[in-house]
Design a protein around this motif. Structure first.
Motif, mmCIF file in Angstrom:
data_model
loop_
_atom_site.group_PDB
_atom_site.id
_atom_site.type_symbol
_atom_site.label_atom_id
_atom_site.label_comp_id
_atom_site.label_asym_id
_atom_site.label_seq_id
_atom_site.Cartn_x
_atom_site.Cartn_y
_atom_site.Cartn_z
ATOM 1 N N SER A 170 0.830 -1.208 0.000
ATOM 2 C CA SER A 170 0.000 0.000 0.000
ATOM 3 C C SER A 170 0.859 1.251 0.000
ATOM 4 C CB SER A 170 -0.904 -0.006 1.226
ATOM 5 O OG SER A 170 -1.664 1.181 1.325
ATOM 6 N N GLU A 171 0.284 2.323 -0.487
ATOM 7 C CA GLU A 171 0.900 3.648 -0.426
ATOM 8 C C GLU A 171 -0.046 4.622 0.247
ATOM 9 O OE1 GLU A 171 3.666 3.703 -4.487
ATOM 10 O OE2 GLU A 171 1.819 4.894 -4.383
ATOM 11 N N LEU A 172 0.533 5.556 0.973
ATOM 12 C CA LEU A 172 -0.197 6.687 1.530
ATOM 13 C C LEU A 172 0.364 7.944 0.870
ATOM 14 C CD1 LEU A 172 -1.878 8.329 3.611
ATOM 15 C CD2 LEU A 172 0.021 8.033 5.204
ATOM 16 N N ASN A 173 -0.501 8.739 0.291
ATOM 17 C CA ASN A 173 -0.113 9.996 -0.340
ATOM 18 C C ASN A 173 -0.719 11.163 0.430
ATOM 19 O OD1 ASN A 173 1.156 8.866 -2.871
ATOM 20 N ND2 ASN A 173 -0.893 7.990 -3.026
ATOM 21 N N VAL A 174 0.096 12.175 0.664
ATOM 22 C CA VAL A 174 -0.411 13.391 1.288
ATOM 23 C C VAL A 174 -0.012 14.561 0.395
ATOM 24 C CG1 VAL A 174 -0.549 14.799 3.352
ATOM 25 C CG2 VAL A 174 -0.036 12.355 3.546
ATOM 26 N N ASN A 175 -1.011 15.307 -0.060
ATOM 27 C CA ASN A 175 -0.774 16.466 -0.920
ATOM 28 C C ASN A 175 -0.814 17.757 -0.116
ATOM 29 O OD1 ASN A 175 -0.688 14.919 -3.318
ATOM 30 N ND2 ASN A 175 -2.925 14.844 -3.356
ATOM 31 N N ALA A 176 -0.218 18.818 -0.706
ATOM 32 C CA ALA A 176 -0.284 20.158 -0.111
ATOM 33 C C ALA A 176 0.043 20.117 1.372
ATOM 34 C CB ALA A 176 -1.670 20.759 -0.340
ATOM 35 N N LEU A 177 1.222 19.618 1.693
ATOM 36 C CA LEU A 177 1.613 19.385 3.089
ATOM 37 C C LEU A 177 1.511 20.643 3.937
ATOM 38 C CD1 LEU A 177 4.676 17.054 2.531
ATOM 39 C CD2 LEU A 177 2.589 16.464 3.784
ATOM 40 N N LEU A 178 1.039 20.433 5.158
ATOM 41 C CA LEU A 178 0.945 21.476 6.173
ATOM 42 C C LEU A 178 1.900 21.150 7.305
ATOM 43 C CD1 LEU A 178 -2.954 21.719 6.391
ATOM 44 C CD2 LEU A 178 -1.413 23.154 5.036
ATOM 45 N N LEU A 179 2.262 22.175 8.089
ATOM 46 C CA LEU A 179 3.136 21.928 9.234
ATOM 47 C C LEU A 179 2.537 20.872 10.161
ATOM 48 C CD1 LEU A 179 4.297 25.551 10.149
ATOM 49 C CD2 LEU A 179 5.508 23.842 8.797
ATOM 50 N N GLY A 180 1.221 20.906 10.290
ATOM 51 C CA GLY A 180 0.516 19.985 11.184
ATOM 52 C C GLY A 180 0.522 18.540 10.716
#
Lengths: 111, 115
Positions: B74-84
């Motif tokens: 599996s892959e986890l993608n996170v776009n438009a990263l935030l500091l949080g």
């Protein structure tokens, strides 16, 4: 819906004394309950699990927990703490394919 | 028997970037769940994949997406990263059907730092 409350965020014991980490749960299902341990900068390791068999569950490293349906509790105990037990402990309730974690209890063991 | 493996173990990104984290489940397992663990908190459920589809989702925005491949990885993608979004991301695998006791096997995690 399900939720978990770990009643103590920090517990401090002396080496060789008993450990008690408290956990209450709520669930709309017949839940499975777990305790996991997490050492610093590590993943989570399963300590023990309750899956509707015996209510007193024995786990690794001398830990055990008792499932009390009437009290909706699943407290973790160990007769004698060891320095290596110092870690973060998480109580988890699982039902309908979803697992919900408590906020964790930090166990400190003093020499 | 290899357990759950995750990569990378550590990574640093800047705000607005995108990140992909990878997970291989324990042999014989067919479900993969992803959790976010912020510093000093318990793991929070992001989503679960089974048969290459997202089956359950926690309270995370659409910036968080995933994929499961035919070999169950599996892959986890996170776009438009935030500091949080800075956190330890944990992958857990399990089994479905009669073998499903709810027990999860966790990887060591991928620590993401967003600057």
């Amino acid at each position: 819906a399900q939720s978990v409350t770990q009643l103590d965020s920090h517990v401090s014991v002396s080496e060789g004394t008993p450990v008690l980490l408290r956990c209450n749960y709520s669930s709309s299902y017949s839940p499975s309950l777990f305790w996991y341990v997490q050492h610093p900068n590590k993943g989570l390791q399963l300590l023990l699990k309750y899956t509707s068999a015996a209510t007193l569950v024995k786990g690794i490293n001398g830990f055990e927990a008792e499932f009390k349906k009437s009290e909706t509790s699943f407290h973790l105990t160990k007769p004698s703490a060891h320095m290596s037990d110092a870690a973060e402990y998480f109580c988890v309730v699982s039902g309908a394919g979803k697992s919900t974690f408590g906020d964790g209890t930090t166990l400190t063991v003093k020499p | 028997d290899a357990g759950v493996t995750q990569s990378p173990t550590h990574l640093i990104k800047t705000r607005g970037q995108q990140v992909t984290l990878r997970c291989s489940p324990k042999s014989g397992h067919d479900t993969v769940s992803w959790y976010q663990q912020a510093l000093g908190q318990g793991p929070q459920f992001i989503f679960q994949y089974y048969e290459e589809e997202e089956r359950q989702r926690g309270n995370f925005p659409d910036r968080f997406s995933g994929h499961q491949f035919p070999n169950y990885s599996s892959e986890l993608n996170v776009n438009a990263l935030l500091l949080g979004d800075s956190a330890l991301y944990l992958c857990a695998s399990g089994q479905t059907g009669a073998l499903n006791t709810g027990e999860l096997f966790f990887g060591e995690g991928s620590r993401l730092t967003v600057l």
